[in-house]
Design a protein around this motif. Sequence first.
Motif, short mmCIF file in Angstrom:
data_model
loop_
_atom_site.label_atom_id
_atom_site.label_comp_id
_atom_site.label_asym_id
_atom_site.label_seq_id
_atom_site.Cartn_x
_atom_site.Cartn_y
_atom_site.Cartn_z
N CYS A 170 -24.55 -44.09 -76.15
CA CYS A 170 -22.92 -44.76 -77.17
C CYS A 170 -23.26 -46.27 -77.16
O CYS A 170 -23.53 -46.79 -76.91
CB CYS A 170 -23.01 -45.44 -75.20
SG CYS A 170 -20.77 -44.98 -75.04
N PRO A 221 -16.01 -45.08 -73.15
CA PRO A 221 -14.23 -45.36 -73.38
C PRO A 221 -13.66 -44.75 -71.96
O PRO A 221 -14.65 -44.11 -71.74
CB PRO A 221 -14.38 -44.18 -74.00
CG PRO A 221 -15.32 -43.53 -74.66
CD PRO A 221 -16.41 -44.63 -73.91
N GLU A 272 -10.78 -41.61 -75.90
CA GLU A 272 -11.57 -42.75 -76.96
C GLU A 272 -11.28 -43.50 -77.05
O GLU A 272 -12.34 -44.72 -76.82
CB GLU A 272 -12.49 -41.44 -77.06
CG GLU A 272 -12.53 -39.86 -77.38
CD GLU A 272 -13.76 -40.34 -76.44
OE1 GLU A 272 -14.84 -41.03 -76.79
OE2 GLU A 272 -14.05 -39.17 -75.60
N SER A 305 -21.54 -44.78 -69.72
CA SER A 305 -20.44 -44.23 -70.28
C SER A 305 -19.48 -45.42 -69.18
O SER A 305 -17.85 -46.53 -68.75
CB SER A 305 -18.75 -43.95 -71.08
OG SER A 305 -18.62 -43.25 -69.62
#
Length: 584
Positions: A291, A324, A329, A579
Amino acid sequence: MAMVMAESIVGLVVILMLVLIILFILLACRPWRFFFSSPQHRQIKVGDLERPLISDDIGSVQSQVNDLPTNQLLEVLHPQAEENISSPRTQGLACKQKLPSTDEHSNQGANLVLDVISDPSEDVPVGHTIKRTLVAKCPVEERKHVKRERTNNQLPFIAENDSPQEPGLTGSSLSLEVISGPSCGLRCSLLSTNTAKLPVTLGRVSPSDLLVKDSEVSGKHALINWNTNKLKWELVDMGSLNGTLLNSQAVQHPDSGSRHKSEPFELASGDIITLGTTSKVSVEISPLVECQIPFGVGIASDSMALRRGGRKLPMEDVCYYQWPLPGVEQFGLFGICDGHGGAEASKAASKILPEMVANILSVSEKRQKVLSLCDASDVLRDAFCQTEASMNHQYEGCTATVLLVWAHGPEDFFAQCANVGDSACFVSSIGGKQIKMTEDHRITNKSERIRLNETGEPLRDGETRLCGMNLARMLGDKFLKEQDLRFTSEPYISQVVHIEKASKAFALLASDGLWDVISIKKAMQLVFQMRDNYSADGDNFAEKVANFILDEARSLRTKDNTSIIFVDFATTSTSRTDSCKSCS
């Protein structure tokens, strides 16, 4: 003469009676059975007694049965009471007629099949019987959590020479949730890359990572560790008193009577771990994905101790971030919850708040409103309101401080903060200007005393606590809020801050354990000091700063849980992550 005849008759009668009695005894006892044996009875050899009654190969059992004459097989299955040696498994064997085979090469005629009927209470005095592991079926409520079936209903024992599956996977995140028992709802998450937090311990007493308040759970019941060679999570029973089950199968040392560690058993997503009999823990495992995070993030926390070398305090802080947010996003969230009365409220709030923010922003109209007005006040206020409504903690509560960040192009960001309680956040922008993003809601704070006085029940001079609490705003604590309406969960909402990547701005969120011993000015000096020393170390810089500030608070002898999140907008980090990170 008559008397003599009478005596003779009586004697004959007595003799006949004795003879009849002897014949009756002989017929009843049948002593000749010890001298003569029936040719129809099958002779049992010593080797037969030593042979296992149940073979590992079911096919071999079938062939052995088919080779026996029918009359001999019936003698073995149903021995008569007069046999001197009887089968030790008489009650465990039954005779069943097998259906004729459709195979043209099969034997013509009836075959007999042995059915083994399990009777665990039966004592087997002779013969060597192979012990079978009984496989219990999972209840319906457990089966819905199990996403992967085990091959042949066996636990996946990890052998030393096993090769790892999915060689491309270098790590994963582990999430545990107690789904039944006294601690139902308790959660714990960890990344395999965070080796400082491994292994994950499960038990009834501190410092277990998953603290299960169940009298049937041992103090140190089990642990879960990441096997770097196999790239798998593994479960180990620590010799618990009441045992550990994995998908209803025992995880224990080969010597079931000992209190030693078991061998490691591989975990999979959807597995159910049972501690004792009532506490069930669901397992969720997700792979780490690469990521790109548009800024550096560092997290550090410590429960601290009241005195140097003393016992650690219970950890009631939870710090987390998501970038995110799921389905949104452009947005990310950073937060710290500081619990009081226990850690359950802070754990619940740290899970619910990000979900509420993401749900609100997933509505296109609301998201576009934030982007066009550059203001997320309504989103943050609604998220706090919905989180409070979702929490049902009567006697536990927590502070909550969240920083919402959204991107406006690759080089520009906007940040806005909301908080209840005394955890604080500030942003340093161009020229080292300090922007405080939170408000202190301790009763001793001037702005909070003004709010309380405006409720119609002003505080008395010198009064520093309300119902024993030094805070008047928090999430949870429903009982206090019912007793005194001056308690509230209404958050303070900051102004929006525009941040340019070239400005080398940063944000620092921390619980009150830091601010009790370090001022905002001192914290900024520590950040600048680290930048001078580690300016070239981009990926690890944020983590180094967070730990450096935490070490400073530790050296200054803070006596409260301390959690820190450092966000460096000047750097970009690439990491393998799910994430979402949390620290508690």
